[in-house]
Design a protein around this motif. Structure first.
Motif: not given
Length: 579
Positions: A211-220
């Motif tokens: 969830x944390x990754x998806x906040x700032x990584x579009x590829x996630x």
């Protein structure tokens, strides 16, 4: 039994007013007893007779009351009839009161006490489907799901005890974009070993991390969308991982449900209805009910004037379905599969609007059975914490309840030697949580307070369990004594009469609970019963009394124990015999 007295008084009224006696059964109420105060046993409201059209609605009601009271004659069952303010009071023969109420307990037939009342003849019995608990898979059981679980369990128990065929359903949140995230996250951060050791904790950690990754990584985010699309297209690898998450979660949840004394007949979920949701969309389109909004979403117009001022969105602009679309499909599927007469959804009050829309759309689609669907909303619990701080998971709450109860029991002088003190502490702790939750209206929010919940005195679940255990001990100590003849006339003290009068209300309390599905009526009845029993322990000794008096008192205590245990079981509390 109370129905014997109700029937006798109703027959008397029927003869006097030349009506069927059945019409008077629901109009007669058992009088709510006040400690140390003698009162009548039943009451008839003249206002009720006016509403029913049995008496003229005009004229002086007090004159009507006194006239009718004077026309009714005493007999061997009813020994006193008096006019009150707009009510007629009936006092029944004291020996008969004890005999009829306590007779069943001598034959081991006390388990149906109150449940065979004629009051329930007006309730339609049939198949009831109750959907409750409904947590999200791949997440640890949140404490917030406790209320849905125990309220739904109470409703299912109550309906079953009143003769309904009950289907207990757990509708899992097992579909949607969160599984796209989890699937993508498990590919990045998942560990098969950790999944075996502590499955839900590991999935929870993976979910938080992705969830944390998806906040700032579009590829996630893109990986999550891709994984969910694979699920929607039933691709085998994605489905296999999802299936694994689902099975792990259900297995872990069943362990918690077992601790709570809760079981389900069916584990369903949103995933079961994804294909049927598309069929719902086609049906709505064919009936002209599905409109396209300016944003390109698919909506159903629910405004009374058909001016689109109130709409419900069923389709995203990309054509994918929403939670409510799957709920419509689920309701239609359940009706076909289970032929229910009523379906009850137990969720928090934030979903009231959702269910209002669901029922409206089902009716608009031509499903009149939606009129038998009902949402039971409840408020929030505030301040549920353990010693370590904020509680997130239900297991923490159950462990804390058991630990605190175990500590309290070890400090008490009255605690008996127990074979399994942890098991007793668990049952008493869970009973305490349930009573705290059920004392007020379900819609109210309430403040959680460990110290108040686990008190042995006062209106708590611990007090219910303590009273039950004390009665079990009394009956055990006098085993064999009750086998002899029961002489009801020996229960002449006011203390025993007041308990008997209170027992007269049991069927009414269940009837009231069956109508509004609120457990508070039953909780408050049982708590009052326990207070009356506490007085009776002091004032009606068994030990040292003449044998026939001791036998009569023991029958009274045995009867109250049975009613207390049955009422607790309906609430979802497992009675303990020792504590």
């Amino acid at each position: 039994m109370s129905c014997f007295f109700r029937r006798s008084i109703a027959a008397k009224l029927g003869r006097t007013l030349q009506q069927s006696e059945d019409v008077f059964i629901p109009a007669l109420t058992a009088v709510n007893v006040i400690k140390k105060q003698q009162a009548a046993d039943f009451r008839l409201s003249l206002y009720a007779l006016r509403i029913m059209g049995i008496l003229p609605s005009s004229g002086d009601i007090q004159l009507q009351t006194e006239t009718l009271a004077s026309q009714l004659k005493q007999d061997s069952v009813v020994e006193d009839i008096s006019a009150g303010s707009g009510v007629i009071n009936f006092k029944v023969n004291r020996r008969l009161l004890a005999e009829k109420l306590l007779e069943p307990f001598g034959k081991g037939g006390g388990d149906t006490f109150g449940l065979d009342s004629e009051l329930f003849n007006t309730l339609k019995r049939g198949t009831t489907l109750v959907e409750y608990s409904s947590p999200n898979i791949a997440k640890k059981f949140h404490a917030g799901h406790l209320r849905s679980t125990i309220i739904g369990n109470f409703i299912a128990n109550l309906k079953q005890s009143l003769g309904h065929d009950v289907i207990r359903m757990n509708y899992l949140g097992d579909w949607g974009m969160q599984f796209g995230l989890l699937g993508a996250g498990f590919g990045q951060f998942g560990c098969v070993e950790k999944l075996k050791e502590n499955p839900l904790q590991h999935l929870f950690e993976v979910y938080v991390r992705v969830n944390k990754e998806a906040e700032h990584k579009e590829d996630t985010k893109q990986a999550a969308r891709d994984f969910f699309r694979q699920l929607e297209q039933h691709e085998s690898q994605a489905m296999s991982l999802w299936q694994q998450f689902r099975e792990i979660t259900v297995r872990e949840y069943q362990h918690i449900y077992k601790r709570l004394g809760v079981h389900f007949d069916v584990y369903s979920g949103e995933s079961f209805h994804q294909d049927q949701a598309q069929e719902v969309v086609r049906l709505l389109q064919s009936r002209g009910l599905l409109k396209t909004s300016e944003k390109g979403t698919g909506v159903v117009d629910l405004s009374p004037d058909g001016d689109m001022s109130s709409v419900c969105t069923l389709l995203r602009s990309d054509g994918t379905t929403l939670y409510i679309t799957r709920d419509i499909a689920a309701a239609i599927d359940r009706k076909a599969k289970y032929c229910f007469d009523e379906m009850i959804y137990v969720t928090d009050k934030s979903q009231e609007h959702h269910f209002s829309q669901l029922f409206q759309i089902l009716l608009a689609m031509g499903h009149p059975w939606a009129g038998g669907c009902r949402h039971v909303p409840f408020g929030l619990v505030q301040g549920m914490k353990t010693r370590t701080g904020e509680v997130v998971f239900l297991e923490d709450v159950l462990d804390e309840a058991r630990a605190r109860m175990l500590h309290n029991m070890s400090q008490s002088n009255t605690t008996k030697e127990l074979e399994n003190p942890e098991d007793t502490a668990e049952k008493v702790g869970i009973g305490a949580l349930i009573v705290q939750d059920f004392k007020g209206p379900l819609l109210s929010d309430y403040k959680f307070d460990w110290d108040r919940i686990l008190q042995a005195q006062g209106d708590t679940g611990v007090f219910l369990q303590y009273t039950h255990a004390r009665l079990c001990s009394l009956i055990q100590r006098n085993e064999g004594m009750e086998a002899a003849t029961f002489q009801p006339s020996l229960l002449r003290e006011q203390t025993s009469t007041i308990i008997l009068q209170h027992l007269l209300r049991y069927d009414e309390v269940l009837y009231q609970s069956a109508q509004d599905l609120q457990p508070k009526h039953l909780v408050n009845f049982l708590l009052k019963l326990c207070h009356l029993i506490a007085s009776a322990h002091r004032e009606l000794p068994v030990k040292g009394s003449p044998q026939d008096v001791a036998q009569a008192r023991l029958r009274l205590f045995s009867g109250t124990r049975s009613v207390l245990a049955n009422g607790m079981r309906i609430l979802g509390i497992i009675p303990v015999n020792k504590m």
